[in-house]
Design a protein around this motif. Structure first.
Motif, short mmCIF file in Angstrom:
data_model
loop_
_atom_site.label_atom_id
_atom_site.label_comp_id
_atom_site.label_asym_id
_atom_site.label_seq_id
_atom_site.Cartn_x
_atom_site.Cartn_y
_atom_site.Cartn_z
N THR A 26 0.81 -1.22 0.00
CA THR A 26 0.00 0.00 0.00
C THR A 26 0.85 1.27 0.00
OG1 THR A 26 -0.16 0.03 2.42
CG2 THR A 26 -1.86 -1.19 1.21
N ARG A 47 3.68 1.86 1.93
CA ARG A 47 4.19 2.24 3.26
C ARG A 47 5.59 2.83 3.20
NH1 ARG A 47 7.30 -0.30 7.04
NH2 ARG A 47 7.42 -2.17 5.74
N GLY A 56 -5.84 -4.62 -5.05
CA GLY A 56 -6.34 -3.85 -3.92
C GLY A 56 -5.26 -3.06 -3.21
N MET A 57 -4.07 -3.62 -3.14
CA MET A 57 -2.94 -2.91 -2.54
C MET A 57 -2.60 -1.66 -3.36
SD MET A 57 -1.67 -4.49 0.20
CE MET A 57 -1.48 -6.10 0.98
N GLU A 62 -4.56 -0.01 -5.42
CA GLU A 62 -5.62 0.99 -5.30
C GLU A 62 -5.50 1.78 -4.01
OE1 GLU A 62 -7.85 2.10 -7.49
OE2 GLU A 62 -6.72 0.83 -8.87
N ARG A 63 -5.17 1.09 -2.93
CA ARG A 63 -4.98 1.77 -1.65
C ARG A 63 -3.79 2.72 -1.71
NH1 ARG A 63 -6.80 4.44 2.46
NH2 ARG A 63 -5.72 4.05 4.44
N ALA A 64 -2.70 2.28 -2.31
CA ALA A 64 -1.52 3.14 -2.44
C ALA A 64 -1.85 4.38 -3.26
CB ALA A 64 -0.38 2.36 -3.09
N ARG A 65 -2.60 4.18 -4.33
CA ARG A 65 -2.97 5.31 -5.19
C ARG A 65 -3.83 6.33 -4.43
NH1 ARG A 65 -4.69 2.44 -9.36
NH2 ARG A 65 -2.69 2.51 -10.44
N SER A 66 -4.75 5.84 -3.62
CA SER A 66 -5.63 6.75 -2.88
C SER A 66 -4.88 7.51 -1.80
CB SER A 66 -6.78 5.96 -2.25
OG SER A 66 -6.33 5.13 -1.19
N LYS A 67 -3.78 6.95 -1.30
CA LYS A 67 -3.00 7.60 -0.24
C LYS A 67 -1.98 8.60 -0.77
CE LYS A 67 -1.10 4.70 2.62
NZ LYS A 67 -0.41 3.45 3.04
N TRP A 95 1.67 3.85 -9.84
CA TRP A 95 1.36 2.55 -9.26
C TRP A 95 0.94 1.59 -10.35
CZ3 TRP A 95 3.18 2.75 -4.58
CH2 TRP A 95 3.15 3.97 -3.88
#
Length: 222
Positions: free
Chosen positions: A8, A10, A30-31, A33-38, A46
């Motif tokens: 994600t 980190r 899913g990882m 997508e989470r990284a992109r949103s953060k 990503w």
């Protein structure tokens, strides 16, 4: 720079906040997508991809894996496929850095609970409980089996909690490949790399038999 198995973000996102452009690759959508949103507004890119088969059509000055992600490559073929992709994407003057847990056998001096020795224990061992986001106490226990031929440690984790007057159990299984220091050196050499520096922990102390990690900084071999 390129982070393989970035999860994600980190590690990549704090680097991007310093102004560096970072590309993150992970096989789990899913990882990514989470990284992109953060990381909105940061110099990040990503990509969903398999580290054993990706082709980005460019080279990087720094390629790295963290979180012992190297251990997720369970077979010799997996490890070599990863290293071949790294080699193809690494600039001729670039560096490749990664970590893997140092194989530790019973009776070694290790920090309790951090690096389980390579042995088999099929009786559940209790780990520290925790409170989840719903306020429930979750009890944790684990068993582990080490396959000495494949050099793979198989973990089974049990998480138990009470809800609605009933006990619930979630079981997860993890497999980790262990690679010995001289085996790792040969693997890197025959895939085109030289080890420039090697450490036993993130304090940059020398690698010893009791070190928790093998941290390698590599370049392309002449």
């Amino acid at each position: 720079m390129l982070e393989i198995a970035c999860g994600t973000g980190r590690v990549s996102i704090p680097i991007a906040r310093l102004g560096f452009s970072v590309t993150g690759l992970d096989i789990v959508p899913g990882m990514i997508e989470r990284a992109r949103s953060k990381s909105v507004g940061l110099p990040t890119r990503w990509i969903v991809g398999d580290a054993r088969a990706f082709d980005l059509g460019e080279q990087f000055r720094l390629i790295f894996l963290t979180g012992n992600a190297f251990q997720a490559f369970l077979t010799n073929a997996d490890q070599e496929a990863l290293l071949q992709r790294v080699y193809a994407h690494l600039h001729d003057e670039g560096l490749f850095a990664f970590e893997t847990r140092n194989p530790i056998f019973p009776r070694s001096q290790t920090p309790d609970g951090l690096f389980v020795p390579l042995e088999t224990n099929e009786e559940e061992q209790d780990w520290s409980p925790f409170i989840d986001t719903s306020g429930r106490e979750v009890r944790v226990s684990r068993t582990y089996v080490y396959d000495h031929v494949a050099q793979i440690h198989h973990w089974t984790t049990y998480k138990r909690w009470y809800e609605g007057g009933k006990e619930h159990t979630k079981i997860t299984r993890t497999a980790l490949r262990y690679t010995f220091p001289q085996e790792l050196a040969a693997l890197l050499y025959y895939n085109g790399f030289s080890i420039e520096r090697q450490y036993g922990n993130w304090d940059l102390e020398p690698l010893t038999a009791d070190s928790p990690s093998i941290i390698s900084v590599c370049c392309k071999r002449d």
